[in-house]
Every structure is written in C-alpha cells, then in structure tokens.
Scaffold this motif. Structure first.
Motif, PDB file in Angstrom:
ATOM      1  N   LEU A   5       3.091  16.328  33.116  1.00  0.00           N
ATOM      2  CA  LEU A   5       3.145  17.558  32.214  1.00  0.00           C
ATOM      3  C   LEU A   5       4.817  17.432  31.910  1.00  0.00           C
ATOM      4  O   LEU A   5       5.561  17.359  32.615  1.00  0.00           O
ATOM      5  N   THR A   6       5.101  17.935  30.657  1.00  0.00           N
ATOM      6  CA  THR A   6       6.298  18.145  29.954  1.00  0.00           C
ATOM      7  C   THR A   6       6.442  19.356  29.578  1.00  0.00           C
ATOM      8  O   THR A   6       5.744  20.014  28.784  1.00  0.00           O
ATOM      9  N   ILE A   7       7.484  20.139  30.203  1.00  0.00           N
ATOM     10  CA  ILE A   7       7.592  21.727  29.698  1.00  0.00           C
ATOM     11  C   ILE A   7       8.930  21.606  28.622  1.00  0.00           C
ATOM     12  O   ILE A   7      10.049  21.375  29.208  1.00  0.00           O
ATOM     13  N   VAL A   8       8.610  22.033  27.654  1.00  0.00           N
ATOM     14  CA  VAL A   8       9.834  22.118  26.560  1.00  0.00           C
ATOM     15  C   VAL A   8      10.687  23.227  26.871  1.00  0.00           C
ATOM     16  O   VAL A   8      10.426  24.254  26.422  1.00  0.00           O
ATOM     17  N   ASP A   9      11.995  23.286  27.429  1.00  0.00           N
ATOM     18  CA  ASP A   9      12.659  24.333  27.801  1.00  0.00           C
ATOM     19  C   ASP A   9      13.860  24.660  26.706  1.00  0.00           C
ATOM     20  O   ASP A   9      14.554  25.445  27.149  1.00  0.00           O
ATOM     21  N   HIS A  10      13.739  23.871  25.748  1.00  0.00           N
ATOM     22  CA  HIS A  10      14.842  24.257  24.547  1.00  0.00           C
ATOM     23  C   HIS A  10      14.880  25.710  24.372  1.00  0.00           C
ATOM     24  O   HIS A  10      14.131  26.622  24.121  1.00  0.00           O
ATOM     25  N   PRO A  11      16.090  26.229  24.096  1.00  0.00           N
ATOM     26  CA  PRO A  11      16.138  27.668  24.091  1.00  0.00           C
ATOM     27  C   PRO A  11      15.425  28.292  22.833  1.00  0.00           C
ATOM     28  O   PRO A  11      14.959  29.581  23.015  1.00  0.00           O
ATOM     29  N   SER A  38       5.478  25.386  16.846  1.00  0.00           N
ATOM     30  CA  SER A  38       4.650  24.275  16.925  1.00  0.00           C
ATOM     31  C   SER A  38       5.376  23.044  16.485  1.00  0.00           C
ATOM     32  O   SER A  38       5.331  21.893  16.835  1.00  0.00           O
ATOM     33  N   GLN A  39       6.475  23.237  15.474  1.00  0.00           N
ATOM     34  CA  GLN A  39       7.268  22.265  14.837  1.00  0.00           C
ATOM     35  C   GLN A  39       8.070  21.799  16.052  1.00  0.00           C
ATOM     36  O   GLN A  39       8.333  20.558  16.133  1.00  0.00           O
ATOM     37  N   LEU A  40       8.780  22.769  16.641  1.00  0.00           N
ATOM     38  CA  LEU A  40       9.307  22.264  17.845  1.00  0.00           C
ATOM     39  C   LEU A  40       8.962  21.529  18.802  1.00  0.00           C
ATOM     40  O   LEU A  40       9.546  20.631  19.339  1.00  0.00           O
ATOM     41  N   LEU A  41       7.800  21.960  19.321  1.00  0.00           N
ATOM     42  CA  LEU A  41       6.894  21.335  20.213  1.00  0.00           C
ATOM     43  C   LEU A  41       6.532  19.758  19.686  1.00  0.00           C
ATOM     44  O   LEU A  41       6.420  18.783  20.621  1.00  0.00           O
ATOM     45  N   LEU A 162       1.008  27.187  25.921  1.00  0.00           N
ATOM     46  CA  LEU A 162       0.846  27.847  27.620  1.00  0.00           C
ATOM     47  C   LEU A 162       0.076  26.808  28.193  1.00  0.00           C
ATOM     48  O   LEU A 162      -1.037  26.555  27.877  1.00  0.00           O
ATOM     49  N   ALA A 163       0.560  26.977  29.436  1.00  0.00           N
ATOM     50  CA  ALA A 163      -0.815  26.069  30.483  1.00  0.00           C
ATOM     51  C   ALA A 163      -0.650  27.024  31.905  1.00  0.00           C
ATOM     52  O   ALA A 163       0.559  27.525  32.137  1.00  0.00           O
ATOM     53  N   ALA A 164      -1.723  27.070  32.412  1.00  0.00           N
ATOM     54  CA  ALA A 164      -1.861  27.545  33.810  1.00  0.00           C
ATOM     55  C   ALA A 164      -2.076  26.342  34.889  1.00  0.00           C
ATOM     56  O   ALA A 164      -2.385  25.214  34.401  1.00  0.00           O
ATOM     57  N   PRO A 165      -1.553  26.351  35.767  1.00  0.00           N
ATOM     58  CA  PRO A 165      -1.484  25.783  37.071  1.00  0.00           C
ATOM     59  C   PRO A 165      -3.199  25.100  37.314  1.00  0.00           C
ATOM     60  O   PRO A 165      -3.248  23.818  37.331  1.00  0.00           O
ATOM     61  N   GLU A 166      -4.015  26.017  37.009  1.00  0.00           N
ATOM     62  CA  GLU A 166      -5.260  25.396  37.303  1.00  0.00           C
ATOM     63  C   GLU A 166      -5.702  24.467  36.049  1.00  0.00           C
ATOM     64  O   GLU A 166      -6.439  23.533  36.293  1.00  0.00           O
ATOM     65  N   PRO A 176      -5.902  11.584  33.888  1.00  0.00           N
ATOM     66  CA  PRO A 176      -4.539  11.384  34.230  1.00  0.00           C
ATOM     67  C   PRO A 176      -3.322  10.707  33.430  1.00  0.00           C
ATOM     68  O   PRO A 176      -2.391  10.566  33.598  1.00  0.00           O
ATOM     69  N   ASP A 177      -4.349   9.976  32.507  1.00  0.00           N
ATOM     70  CA  ASP A 177      -3.351   9.302  31.463  1.00  0.00           C
ATOM     71  C   ASP A 177      -2.941   9.842  30.274  1.00  0.00           C
ATOM     72  O   ASP A 177      -2.718   9.372  29.280  1.00  0.00           O
ATOM     73  N   VAL A 178      -3.298  11.166  30.098  1.00  0.00           N
ATOM     74  CA  VAL A 178      -2.960  11.904  28.833  1.00  0.00           C
ATOM     75  C   VAL A 178      -1.764  12.666  29.157  1.00  0.00           C
ATOM     76  O   VAL A 178      -1.950  13.652  29.963  1.00  0.00           O
ATOM     77  N   PRO A 179      -0.817  12.515  28.583  1.00  0.00           N
ATOM     78  CA  PRO A 179       0.488  13.413  28.740  1.00  0.00           C
ATOM     79  C   PRO A 179       0.344  14.956  28.161  1.00  0.00           C
ATOM     80  O   PRO A 179      -0.373  14.929  27.036  1.00  0.00           O
ATOM     81  N   ILE A 180       0.748  15.710  28.817  1.00  0.00           N
ATOM     82  CA  ILE A 180       0.695  17.190  28.412  1.00  0.00           C
ATOM     83  C   ILE A 180       2.047  17.831  27.862  1.00  0.00           C
ATOM     84  O   ILE A 180       3.020  17.808  28.879  1.00  0.00           O
ATOM     85  N   VAL A 181       2.269  18.359  26.635  1.00  0.00           N
ATOM     86  CA  VAL A 181       3.407  18.943  26.441  1.00  0.00           C
ATOM     87  C   VAL A 181       3.207  20.454  26.131  1.00  0.00           C
ATOM     88  O   VAL A 181       2.363  20.854  25.364  1.00  0.00           O
ATOM     89  N   THR A 182       3.924  21.159  26.619  1.00  0.00           N
ATOM     90  CA  THR A 182       3.683  22.713  26.663  1.00  0.00           C
ATOM     91  C   THR A 182       5.160  23.389  26.648  1.00  0.00           C
ATOM     92  O   THR A 182       6.069  22.904  26.956  1.00  0.00           O
ATOM     93  N   ALA A 183       5.186  24.422  26.392  1.00  0.00           N
ATOM     94  CA  ALA A 183       6.277  25.597  26.046  1.00  0.00           C
ATOM     95  C   ALA A 183       6.396  26.084  27.446  1.00  0.00           C
ATOM     96  O   ALA A 183       7.726  26.598  27.855  1.00  0.00           O
ATOM     97  N   ALA A 184       5.629  26.185  28.300  1.00  0.00           N
ATOM     98  CA  ALA A 184       5.615  27.119  29.509  1.00  0.00           C
ATOM     99  C   ALA A 184       4.342  26.887  30.542  1.00  0.00           C
ATOM    100  O   ALA A 184       3.238  26.669  30.049  1.00  0.00           O
ATOM    101  N   LEU A 185       4.546  26.876  31.777  1.00  0.00           N
ATOM    102  CA  LEU A 185       3.460  26.772  32.751  1.00  0.00           C
ATOM    103  C   LEU A 185       3.742  28.114  33.591  1.00  0.00           C
ATOM    104  O   LEU A 185       4.447  28.628  34.191  1.00  0.00           O
TER     105      LEU A 185
END
Length: 210
Positions: A5-11, A38-41, A162-166, A176-185
């Motif tokens: 999981l990668t959370i993009v925390d760019h301002p 979406s372009q930033l992500l 957006l992603a939820a912990p579940e 587990p081999d698929v990276p996840i990129v999101t703006a927020a958990l």
C-alpha cells in the motif's frame, strides 16, 4: 499497513480530496477534482515504468534520451465509477490501451456480479493498471484482478482514490503481488459496506445519480 500500500500524501492531492469529500461539492466540481487528482495519483502509480533510450537531435546536439520501453501499458476501468479515474490517467498516458470490467455489488451479499468484460490483447507483456475510486470491501477489486490474471496479466497495479482497512486486507490476502496506490486510508466500513468518513458513492456523485 501492508507493504503493497502506497498513500500519496502530496499536499495538492490531500487538498483536492478534502473538497471531494464535502457534501456540498457540485457534480461538475466533483468530476473536475477527480480528473485532476487522478493525474496526480498517476504519477505515483507509473513511477517505475521501464525506460530505454533513443537517439534524438536537440537544437544544439545529438543525445541519447530516455523514452518508455516495452508494450503500451493497459488501463482497466472497473465500471462505472472507474471511468472518472480513467479519464485523467489517459490524459497523462494517451497511448495506453484501455479495457473495461463491468461489476456491480449485490446490496444484500456485497458480492460482485459481473456483467461486462472487454480488455486489450497481450496483457502478459503489459503493465496493467486497474482503476476504481473506492477500495471498500475489496470484493469487486479482487474479482477484477482474478479475471485479468486469467487473461495472462502478470504485472498489475491498483489505483484508487480512497481505501478502507477491510479492502486493503482483502486485497493483501487475495493478491499480495498487486501494489495499491491511493490518496487516503480511511477509518472503516459502515454496515452497508461504504467507506467512513469517505465521500459517499463515487459513481452517484460523478454522474449525478442516486
């Protein structure tokens, strides 16, 4: 938090996401913000694209300059809400091949039901980026990736707003081999399977439906 999981925390990402969360944001404003974010992500999810070089001539000299290597990447939208992310990423990578997977969530079981599947050929040799604004229960995302793997996809990344912990846990268990990129958990799911605090139903807010 799983390593995948990668959370993009760019301002700019976080600022735009806040405006998307606000219930008073109009349909037109929501669409515009989703395209912009979406372009930033997309910069993050494409960070490790392979490069090669080609000889070019600048106004002053020849040089070996970097260019993308390999087959055109494939963008796969999980209908219908995935199209909001798709449009923005396509502006950044206009040569990408595009596919669509139609899945809707049975409101009683929260399980995905497939109604459409059309993807590019040669997925085994392409980077495949699956786009869907919400990773909630994870059931639809897991199903979509299963279908893509059955078609030969090997290098898959998942892009969401957006992603939820579940949902993250479900994806980590199944893929587990698929990276996840999101703006927020976000915090959790409610009893109807919606992300809290979330932003409501992304498809409804994007298309102005209820």
């Amino acid at each position: 938090m799983p390593d995948q999981l990668t959370i993009v925390d760019h301002p700019l990402v976080q600022h735009k996401l806040t405006h998307m969360r606000e219930k008073t944001t109009s349909t037109a404003g929501f669409r515009r913000l989703l395209r912009e974010i979406s372009q930033l992500l997309a910069y993050e999810v494409t960070r490790h694209l392979p490069l090669t070089t080609q000889l070019i001539e600048t106004p002053l000299a020849e040089m070996e300059a970097p260019v993308l290597a390999g087959k055109k990447l494939a963008l796969i939208s999980i209908l219908r809400a995935g199209n909001g992310l798709l449009d923005g990423v396509l502006e950044l990578v206009p040569s990408a091949r595009v596919g669509f997977i139609g899945l809707y969530r049975d409101e009683a079981t929260l399980k995905p039901v497939q109604y459409y599947f059309k993807v590019p050929d040669g997925l085994d040799g392409r980077l495949v980026i699956v786009v869907d604004p919400m990773l909630a229960t994870g059931n639809s995302s897991v199903k979509a990736i299963e279908l893509l793997k059955e078609r030969g996809a090997r290098d898959i990344r998942f892009l969401c707003l957006l992603a939820a912990p579940e949902g993250v846990a479900r994806m980590a268990e199944a893929h587990p081999d698929v990276p996840i990129v999101t703006a927020a958990l976000d915090e959790r799911l409610n009893d109807k399977g919606y992300i809290l605090p979330g932003l409501g139903d992304a498809g409804d807010r994007m298309f102005g439906t209820k």
